[in-house]
Design an enzyme around this catalytic site. Structure first.
Site, PDB file in Angstrom:
ATOM      1  N   ASP A  48       0.838  -0.999   0.026  1.00  0.00           N
ATOM      2  CA  ASP A  48       0.061   0.142   0.181  1.00  0.00           C
ATOM      3  C   ASP A  48       0.164   1.344  -0.124  1.00  0.00           C
ATOM      4  O   ASP A  48       2.261   1.428   0.053  1.00  0.00           O
ATOM      5  CB  ASP A  48      -1.058   0.087   1.050  1.00  0.00           C
ATOM      6  CG  ASP A  48      -2.015   0.912   0.952  1.00  0.00           C
ATOM      7  OD1 ASP A  48      -1.882   1.770   0.298  1.00  0.00           O
ATOM      8  OD2 ASP A  48      -3.180   0.704   1.949  1.00  0.00           O
ATOM      9  N   GLU A  98     -10.300   6.756   4.979  1.00  0.00           N
ATOM     10  CA  GLU A  98      -9.331   6.472   5.327  1.00  0.00           C
ATOM     11  C   GLU A  98      -8.860   6.824   7.274  1.00  0.00           C
ATOM     12  O   GLU A  98     -10.545   6.842   7.660  1.00  0.00           O
ATOM     13  CB  GLU A  98      -7.448   6.348   4.877  1.00  0.00           C
ATOM     14  CG  GLU A  98      -7.627   5.604   3.493  1.00  0.00           C
ATOM     15  CD  GLU A  98      -6.570   5.104   3.480  1.00  0.00           C
ATOM     16  OE1 GLU A  98      -5.718   4.963   3.627  1.00  0.00           O
ATOM     17  OE2 GLU A  98      -6.637   5.709   1.905  1.00  0.00           O
TER      18      GLU A  98
HETATM   19  C1  BGC Z   1      -4.934   2.691   0.221  1.00  0.00           C
HETATM   20  C2  BGC Z   1      -5.522   2.112  -0.238  1.00  0.00           C
HETATM   21  C3  BGC Z   1      -5.803   2.577  -1.967  1.00  0.00           C
HETATM   22  C4  BGC Z   1      -4.139   3.515  -2.559  1.00  0.00           C
HETATM   23  C5  BGC Z   1      -4.329   3.950  -3.481  1.00  0.00           C
HETATM   24  C6  BGC Z   1      -4.059   3.765   0.269  1.00  0.00           C
HETATM   25  O1  BGC Z   1      -4.009   4.859   1.147  1.00  0.00           O
HETATM   26  O2  BGC Z   1      -4.866   2.344   1.943  1.00  0.00           O
HETATM   27  O3  BGC Z   1      -6.408   1.149  -0.315  1.00  0.00           O
HETATM   28  O4  BGC Z   1      -5.168   1.576  -2.626  1.00  0.00           O
HETATM   29  O5  BGC Z   1      -3.644   3.806  -1.149  1.00  0.00           O
HETATM   30  O6  BGC Z   1      -4.821   5.002  -3.452  1.00  0.00           O
HETATM   31  C1  BGC Z   2      -4.723   9.523  -1.248  1.00  0.00           C
HETATM   32  C2  BGC Z   2      -4.479   8.165  -1.119  1.00  0.00           C
HETATM   33  C3  BGC Z   2      -4.244   7.457  -0.326  1.00  0.00           C
HETATM   34  C4  BGC Z   2      -3.582   8.562   1.093  1.00  0.00           C
HETATM   35  C5  BGC Z   2      -2.227   7.139   1.691  1.00  0.00           C
HETATM   36  C6  BGC Z   2      -3.708  10.151  -0.943  1.00  0.00           C
HETATM   37  O1  BGC Z   2      -2.797  11.245  -0.557  1.00  0.00           O
HETATM   38  O2  BGC Z   2      -4.491  10.798  -2.236  1.00  0.00           O
HETATM   39  O3  BGC Z   2      -4.480   7.675  -2.265  1.00  0.00           O
HETATM   40  O4  BGC Z   2      -4.270   6.436  -0.089  1.00  0.00           O
HETATM   41  O5  BGC Z   2      -2.839   9.410   0.915  1.00  0.00           O
HETATM   42  O6  BGC Z   2      -2.005   8.206   3.436  1.00  0.00           O
END
Ligand code: BGC
Ligand code: BGC
Length: 856
Positions: free
Chosen positions: A348, A547
């Site tokens: 990830d 998240e």
């Molecule tokens: C998320 C994932 C996601 C990735 C790409 C991460 O922060 O946990 O679920 O696929 O970002 O955006």
């Molecule tokens: C991104 C997401 C990612 C996340 C992780 C964001 O800045 O746009 O895709 O999942 O950071 O913390």
């Protein structure tokens, strides 16, 4: 049955299943395994963290799974031949995935990157809302760059991954399906496969080949901000969907090449136990035994692998204190060994940087643990350099690198990428009319109907077609709110209905239904109607989050979202029956709303087809409710509260009017504050205090009332207005050779390590009233002798007298040496000069239109 008794029964069942092998049917009828997860279980699960567990896995206790044959001998020979022609740099590039925000086509040519992704806030040309043609054109540009041959790197097409987690949800105009929690309520595996197929088709329109979906998490604590990404707390229910979703997206495992049909590759995530973390903390630690790991969180991976899922994404989280992205036992011995997973394992977003001994720039441990591709959004170039060295000096064995590269190439071979031509020439590419097509929207609307759960009905439902309906509540006409996080932007915030062409809000759906039924509808979010209605529909609930930004400490609606309750009470007092429709990613304590309304519907996060709600309100075409709770609905907001509604609960219209026993309205806990808000309306939020200090120590004043004087009169503090009366504090600083600091501070340090991993910023809503006469800096402290200070040159150029939001990326403080795991002061402004400014709010968040560079 008391909760304790229920737990004991469940645990016995869990343990007996453990002996027999895999779960193949729901472990219970009326309660969720959520209850089991926190039940003390003696020897097996231990009494907490330190008991008897280690992070050691015993693959032999897990079921062996059969990985289908996905490429033939000729395909494998091609992979091996390619591998033989690749030099070291070519191989290293192939296992890296950068974000489109930092990767140019020229970079693809120079570094041979195997993949790109668009993170939640990335779009072509830096525009999240870019049109579909721009996405396709960028896909072509990357592709062309990737097939330019060079000395020791044969042409290998790049693949592009995207978070199409509820439809192709980064694209304006795409069909937005209900988030997974709603689909869990529908109990319809066939529908899931059709959603997968429709999503794949829309992805192909804009030229991507890979979706980071489905999320197969089995959330056990709904305080977790990602709980809505999971279908259910019940592993059997999740498992019943996973294989079908994978087939919908990829086609059956025998489909070859995948790109020849209307398909993409899928990724089951987040391996393993992302939904099992302690206290539901995002990116936290699952402190559970191996049996629970296997039976609850492992269950969905069985059908995923049997159906040939091409990729698995590891979790940010840990098991027994060890980050999964560095866990060789789970990734290599279990997933690839015992479970025979033959695809590629991807990390990830910068998760490798969280592995012990690693940084975003360097992490041999992740590759050695068995990860085949590193999602390194902005860190790929540094990783490229460190990996080259680590393979050269043997830290990473060449055989491991070759295995990783071969797995990436096998996925590409299976896709048919080597022969597919550039993205715009492939099946469905550029067929923009398929984005949000009538056929796809019909599937989404069906999904909405099937996902609604009716929790209360005194007979007010169904509404009469000819009735006069008032539609009220702050969520009534707000498509972004229906769609939730991971919609156009990462958090799904800051959007208006205009950004959802072709979509229907709940209000839009009800208005259309009323019109066609010979009735009428009026929209009044505050409930102040013009025409007295026969009944009111009040839409309320959560606002979008993704998240960790959605993590809660207790299961309740934030105070600022409870306004519609007063509207419900007012309407009832006027004798108008109320149907409450709740938009939410999870079950929350809403007893007051349940009591206040005549009927109560949980609509989850239904997406773009609000008409599906109206279909059921009016029972159009004889439609009835059939959604059932995919988790337990709690009687109180505190963790571990007993159920109000059991797992599987849901009424139908056919059940007729139901009696109602008034529910207690005490949530059992204090009000939920917004996590990450340190100062609001000029006042520190709970646990924080606002101080004026002499820099370097000595004098200090805790600001409890205004007006006030500090530091012997060198600082004047007053209340000023911002949005509301006295919604801010004004600080008038005279020059002070030893320096003055305005600080937010706490005695119980907070951990914002995981928040520092992306684009999240420390935001201050402020107004410069008279500009600084000298340099100003911002400090984060992590205890007495731990701090990071960065300059704030921007402050000087801010227009005086205007409110602005000043944002500094959190990662800048981390880079400057702050220990983000124990922050005692998130925001402290210091200057020796004179300065007058007003401060309304300090919080964590993002600024869509701002480049996240560190100030110098
Ligand atoms: C998320 C994932 C996601 C990735 C790409 C991460 O922060 O946990 O679920 O696929 O970002 O955006
Ligand atoms: C991104 C997401 C990612 C996340 C992780 C964001 O800045 O746009 O895709 O999942 O950071 O913390």
């Amino acid at each position: 049955m008391t909760r304790k008794a229920a737990n004991a029964g469940l645990m016995a069942l869990l343990l007996s299943t453990a002996l027999g092998g895999w779960i193949d049917q729901p472990a219970h009828a009326t309660t969720s395994p959520a209850a089991a997860a926190d039940a003390p279980t003696g020897a097996e699960s231990g009494q907490g963290h330190s008991a008897s567990h280690s992070a050691e896995v015993h693959p032999e206790l897990w079921p062996a799974v059969a990985w289908p044959r996905v490429i033939d001998e000729a395909g494998e020979a091609r992979v091996q031949a390619l591998l033989g022609r690749m030099g070291l740099a070519c191989k290293v590039g192939q296992i890296l995935q950068g974000d489109i925000g930092t990767v140019t086509p020229q970079d693809i040519r120079t570094y041979h990157l195997g993949s790109v992704l668009n993170g939640g806030n990335s779009g072509p040309g830096g525009d999240d809302l870019a049109g579909p043609a721009q996405w396709l054109a960028l896909a072509d540009a990357y592709y062309e760059a990737s097939i330019t041959p060079s000395a020791d790197c044969p042409p290998i097409p790049v693949m592009w991954g995207t978070d199409a987690v509820h439809g192709h949800s980064n694209i304006v105009g795409a069909t937005l399906f209900p988030h997974n929690v709603g689909l869990g309520a529908a109990r319809d595996p066939d529908l899931i496969e059709r959603i997968g197929a429709a999503t794949a088709a829309e992805i192909r329109v804009t030229g991507q080949e890979w979706t980071f979906a489905p999320t197969v998490t089995v959330p056990q604590d709904y305080r977790w901000g990602r709980a809505y990404e999971g279908y259910s707390s019940d592993p059997a229910l999740v498992a019943s969907y996973v294989g079908r979703m994978v087939r919908g997206l990829q086609g059956p495992p025998s489909t070859a090449p995948i790109l020849a049909g209307p398909h993409v590759i899928a990724s089951t995530k987040h391996f393993l136990a992302d939904g099992g973390t302690h206290d539901g903390i995002d990116q936290g630690d699952a402190r559970i035994g191996e049996t629970e790991l296997r039976l609850i969180h492992g269950a969905p991976y069985l059908p995923a692998i049997e159906n040939g899922v091409a990729t698995v994404m590891t979790s940010f989280s840990s098991w027994q204190g060890v980050k999964i992205a560095g866990h060789r036992g789970l990734v290599t011995d279990l997933l690839k060994g015992r479970m025979n997973f033959g695809g590629l394992v991807v990390t990830d977003w910068n998760a490798h940087g969280q592995v012990a001994g690693c940084s975003n720039a360097s992490c041999p441990a992740t590759v050695n643990a068995g990860l085949d591709m590193l999602m390194a959004p902005d860190s790929w170039k540094l990783l490229y350099a460190s990996l080259l060295g680590q393979v050269r000096d043997g830290t990473i064995p060449m055989a491991r690198l070759d295995d990783a590269v071969a797995r990436v190439l096998r996925v590409k071979q299976r896709l048919g990428l080597f022969d597919a031509g550039k993205p715009s020439t492939r099946l469905l590419a550029g067929r923009y009319e398929l984005l949000g097509s009538a056929e796809h929207r019909a599937i989404a609307r069906e999904a909405v109907r099937k996902s609604l759960v009716l929790l209360k009905n005194d007979g007010v439902l169904p509404l009469r077609p000819a009735a006069r309906i008032l539609v009220a509540g702050d969520g009534a006409d707000d498509i972004a709110r229906q769609a939730g996080g991971w919609t156009l932007s990462w958090q799904g915030t800051g959007l208006t209905n205009a950004q959802f062409p072709g979509a229907t809000s709940l209000w839009g759906g009800i208005a259309a239904a009323a019109r066609s039924g010979g009735g009428s509808a009026e929209l009044a979010p505050d409930g102040q109607f013009r025409t007295r209605p026969d009944a009111a529909v009040v839409v309320f609930g959560e606002t979008p989050y993704a998240e960790f930004q959605g993590d809660l400490t207790s299961l309740q609606l934030k105070p600022e979202l409870r306004g519609p309750l007063a509207t419900m009470h007012r309407l009832r007092a006027q004798g108008i029956p109320v149907v409450a429709v709740m938009l939410t990613g999870r079950p929350l304590f809403v007893n007051p709303e349940l009591n206040a309304a005549n009927a109560f519907i949980t609509a989850w996060l239904p997406g773009s087809e609000g008409g599906g709600v109206a279909d059921l309100l009016f029972a159009r075409n004889g439609e009835d409710f059939r959604g059932r709770l995919p988790m337990v609905w709690p009687a109180e907001a505190r963790p571990g509260a007993k159920p109000l509604f059991p797992f599987g609960y849901g009424l139908t219209l056919a059940d007729g009017p139901q009696g109602w026993t008034v529910l207690p309205e005490d949530s059992g806990v204090a009000e939920e504050g917004s996590a990450g808000v340190y100062l609001a309306k000029g006042q520190p939020t709970a646990a924080w205090s606002l101080e004026v200090d002499r820099a370097g120590g000595g004098e200090s004043l805790r600001v409890t009332k205004v007006p006030a004087l500090a530091l012997g009169g060198r600082v004047q503090i007053a209340a000023v207005d911002h949005l509301v009366q006295e919604g801010a504090r004004q600080f008038r600083l005279r020059a002070n050779p030893s320096g003055t600091t305005i600080r937010l501070t706490t005695t119980s340090p907070i951990d914002i390590g995981r928040q520092s991993n992306g684009e999240l910023m420390l935001l201050a809503t402020l107004r410069i009233d008279s500009p600084p006469s000298g340099p100003v800096s911002l400090t984060q402290s992590c205890g007495d002798r731990c701090a990071a200070t960065i300059p704030l040159p921007e402050l000087k150029s801010l227009p005086a007298g205007t409110w602005t939001v000043l944002g500094v990326p959190l990662k800048c403080f981390a880079r400057a040496g702050a220990d983000m795991g124990r922050i005692t002061s998130p925001w402290a402004l210091t200057t020796r000069g004179s300065l007058t400014f007003s401060l309304a709010q300090v919080s964590l968040g993002t600024l869509a239109d701002r480049v996240a560079a560190c100030p110098r």
